[in-house]
Write a protein that holds these residues in place. Structure first.
Motif, PDB file in Angstrom:
ATOM      1  N   ARG A  12     -19.719 -23.359  78.268  1.00 25.55           N
ATOM      2  CA  ARG A  12     -19.348 -24.079  79.486  1.00 25.55           C
ATOM      3  C   ARG A  12     -19.675 -25.570  79.437  1.00 25.55           C
ATOM      4  NH1 ARG A  12     -21.500 -19.556  83.910  1.00 25.55           N
ATOM      5  NH2 ARG A  12     -20.775 -17.734  82.702  1.00 25.55           N
TER       6      ARG A  12
ATOM      7  N   ASP B 191     -14.541 -23.586  84.590  1.00 24.31           N
ATOM      8  CA  ASP B 191     -13.710 -23.391  85.786  1.00 24.31           C
ATOM      9  C   ASP B 191     -13.379 -21.905  85.972  1.00 24.31           C
ATOM     10  OD1 ASP B 191     -13.725 -26.097  86.284  1.00 24.31           O
ATOM     11  OD2 ASP B 191     -11.718 -26.464  85.454  1.00 24.31           O
TER      12      ASP B 191
ATOM     13  N   ASN C 186     -16.480 -20.062  87.122  1.00 18.24           N
ATOM     14  CA  ASN C 186     -16.797 -20.411  88.506  1.00 18.24           C
ATOM     15  C   ASN C 186     -15.859 -19.681  89.468  1.00 18.24           C
ATOM     16  OD1 ASN C 186     -18.283 -22.172  90.473  1.00 18.24           O
ATOM     17  ND2 ASN C 186     -16.213 -22.898  90.883  1.00 18.24           N
TER      18      ASN C 186
ATOM     19  N   ARG D 276     -16.919 -16.103  89.714  1.00 20.59           N
ATOM     20  CA  ARG D 276     -18.113 -15.939  90.549  1.00 20.59           C
ATOM     21  C   ARG D 276     -17.787 -16.132  92.031  1.00 20.59           C
ATOM     22  NH1 ARG D 276     -20.734 -19.645  88.478  1.00 20.59           N
ATOM     23  NH2 ARG D 276     -20.490 -21.254  90.063  1.00 20.59           N
ATOM     24  N   GLU D 277     -16.970 -17.143  92.351  1.00 21.90           N
ATOM     25  CA  GLU D 277     -16.692 -17.484  93.742  1.00 21.90           C
ATOM     26  C   GLU D 277     -15.638 -16.576  94.378  1.00 21.90           C
ATOM     27  OE1 GLU D 277     -18.219 -19.816  95.645  1.00 21.90           O
ATOM     28  OE2 GLU D 277     -19.601 -20.162  93.975  1.00 21.90           O
TER      29      GLU D 277
END
Length: 493
Positions: A8, A345, A348, A351-352
């Motif tokens: 990352r 990205d 993320n 996860r979101e």
């Protein structure tokens, strides 16, 4: 020298030893090296070499800060008398195809290939800055990693190991393998949740800076034995080259001929090792990802969208019951031309939002390397029976997922197909007996006896002896209690 950094970001610059000891990057990414493929294995020189010699050829390119003596010692101790076949991963012809047996190690699962050598690697990584530092291995398992890690790290000086497994979601044999483990430095607990719950919490624990500081005061550092650890992944690259060497020796292929590999996988590590082998010069036509009913990888490889917001199924192939395949991000990194921003990205978004989507151009590149398929539970049972009835070869339910996918694929008679067999059928004797129409009404151990008598195959002693082994660990914690369990385990180092 190979330098390792996160998938990352590129801020880290670690040696292989440092990356192995650390396990996972501070930003939650996995360690990769941009030097992958700069040096290749000469496949023409493989025939006639032992597994140990091939391991040295491969690992010396990937772990180039280990001295020759360190690496040879690690290999010698990892691949010795604890294996029931001197070839370590023997290749067997089954019909017109081949099966690469990865389950001849001390815990009867493919994880032994890496987890017999990872503790030896770890012993070579002690930092000069803190010679008193102890490593606490923390691992979530969907079934096989746990026992293989426990067996590898038991009573290894300077280490402890804590293993979490999902309560009621591993086979009885797998559970007993873990809960009866001997060793003064081992700790085991069930978790009230599924594998993804446990693995997500383990990753969170690794990223908890305050907890790391608390442990550091007692000279304890966390590391991982999951395939998120680069030291767990790279030993698996070796058996792809070993399979190719055996095909060459048997005269089934010529140097440079391509081979297709069909790989049952959940966390994507087993098949990713094949991609590493391809990058290092192995002539690979296709890497076929075989999934069970939890077919999140199949959907991703077909559509380009990875979505973990889906039903979780408890299947008869429990080690593949995974919705978050951690090693996928290493593949995304390499096939996106080493783009850490894209990986960050995607992770993320996962996860979101519980999902991410890759650009169409990247998906096409991925599909050029990876093929895919999946099997439901009826199909798995049918394939266990089919393989026995047609070839008198007994396979476990995970391998049967791959066997089914292999049967669905168009065959090129010029390209040998190798199915990776990930576990002994005796780890899942009830399912295998049901599939073969044998008596499955007794205990797992009675099922083993029935299976052995019906097929004439030997029961691995380390599995049969579990019936009378003492259960040492009966802990069961909620997900929120895992960090405290690790702290309590670390306090005993």
């Amino acid at each position: 020298m190979n330098k390792f950094h996160s998938t990352r970001s590129t801020t880290d610059s670690l040696t292989a030893k440092q990356a192995i000891r650390k396990g996972i990057a501070d930003d939650g990414g996995l360690f990769v090296t941009d030097a992958l493929g700069n040096a290749n294995v000469n496949v023409a020189e493989l025939p006639g070499k032992s597994y140990q010699q091939i391991a040295y050829e491969v690992l010396s390119l990937l772990l180039d800060d280990f001295s020759e003596q360190e690496l040879r010692d690690c290999i010698e101790r990892a691949y010795g008398a604890q294996w029931s076949d001197e070839r370590i991963t023997p290749l067997k012809q089954v019909g017109s195809d081949y099966v690469l047996e990865l389950f001849n190690g001390p815990t009867c699962a493919f994880k032994d290939v890496a987890l017999q050598i990872l503790p030896r690697f770890m012993a070579c990584t002690k930092p000069e800055s803190d010679p008193n530092e102890q490593i606490m291995i923390v691992t979530a398992t969907s079934g096989d990693t746990g026992k293989a890690a426990l067996a590898g790290f038991a009573d290894v000086p300077g280490t402890g190991i804590t293993v979490f497994y999902p309560q009621g979601k591993v086979s009885r044999v797998q559970e007993l393998q873990m809960t009866t483990q001997q060793g003064n430095n081992v700790h085991v607990s069930a978790v009230d949740g599924n594998f993804d719950d446990a693995q997500t919490e383990v990753k969170r624990i690794f990223g908890d800076a305050a907890f790391a500081e608390q442990l550091a005061e007692h000279h304890v550092k966390l590391s991982s034995a999951n395939s998120i650890n680069i030291g767990r992944l790279v030993p698996q690259v070796v058996y792809y080259f070993a399979a190719y060497a055996q095909l060459l020796e048997a005269g089934k292929i010529k140097v440079g001929d391509e081979v297709e590999f069909v790989v049952p996988t959940g966390n994507f590590g087993n098949v990713l090792a094949g991609y590493y082998a391809k990058r290092m010069g192995l002539p690979v036509r296709d890497l076929v990802v075989a999934s069970d009913r939890n077919n999140v990888l199949f959907d991703f490889l077909v559509s380009g969208t990875y979505n973990k917001q889906r039903p979780f199924y408890e299947t008869i192939s429990p080690s593949m019951d995974i919705l978050v395949s951690s090693n996928l991000e290493r593949m995304l990194y390499y096939l996106s031309c080493n783009d850490p921003n894209l990986v960050a990205d995607c992770m993320n978004d996962l996860r979101e939002w519980g999902a991410f989507e890759v650009p169409e151009m990247l998906l096409q590149k991925i599909r050029h390397v990876f093929n895919t398929g999946w099997a439901n539970e009826d199909q798995v049972r049918e394939m266990i029976a089919d393989c026995w009835n047609k070839h008198q070869y007994v396979i476990d339910p995970h391998t049967a997922c791959g066997y089914f996918v292999m049967q669905q694929m168009p065959r090129d008679p010029e390209v040998p197909r190798v199915l990776l067999a990930t576990a002994s059928p005796y780890k899942f004797p009830r399912v295998v007996n049901e599939s073969l129409g044998l008596d499955a009404t007794g205990t797992d151990f009675e099922c083993m006896d029935v299976l052995s008598k019906a097929t004439g195959t030997p029961i691995p002693a380390m599995l049969r002896n579990l019936e009378t082994a003492e259960v040492r660990f009966r802990d069961d914690v909620p997900v929120a209690g895992m960090e405290q369990f690790v702290a309590d385990s670390a306090a005993q180092l």
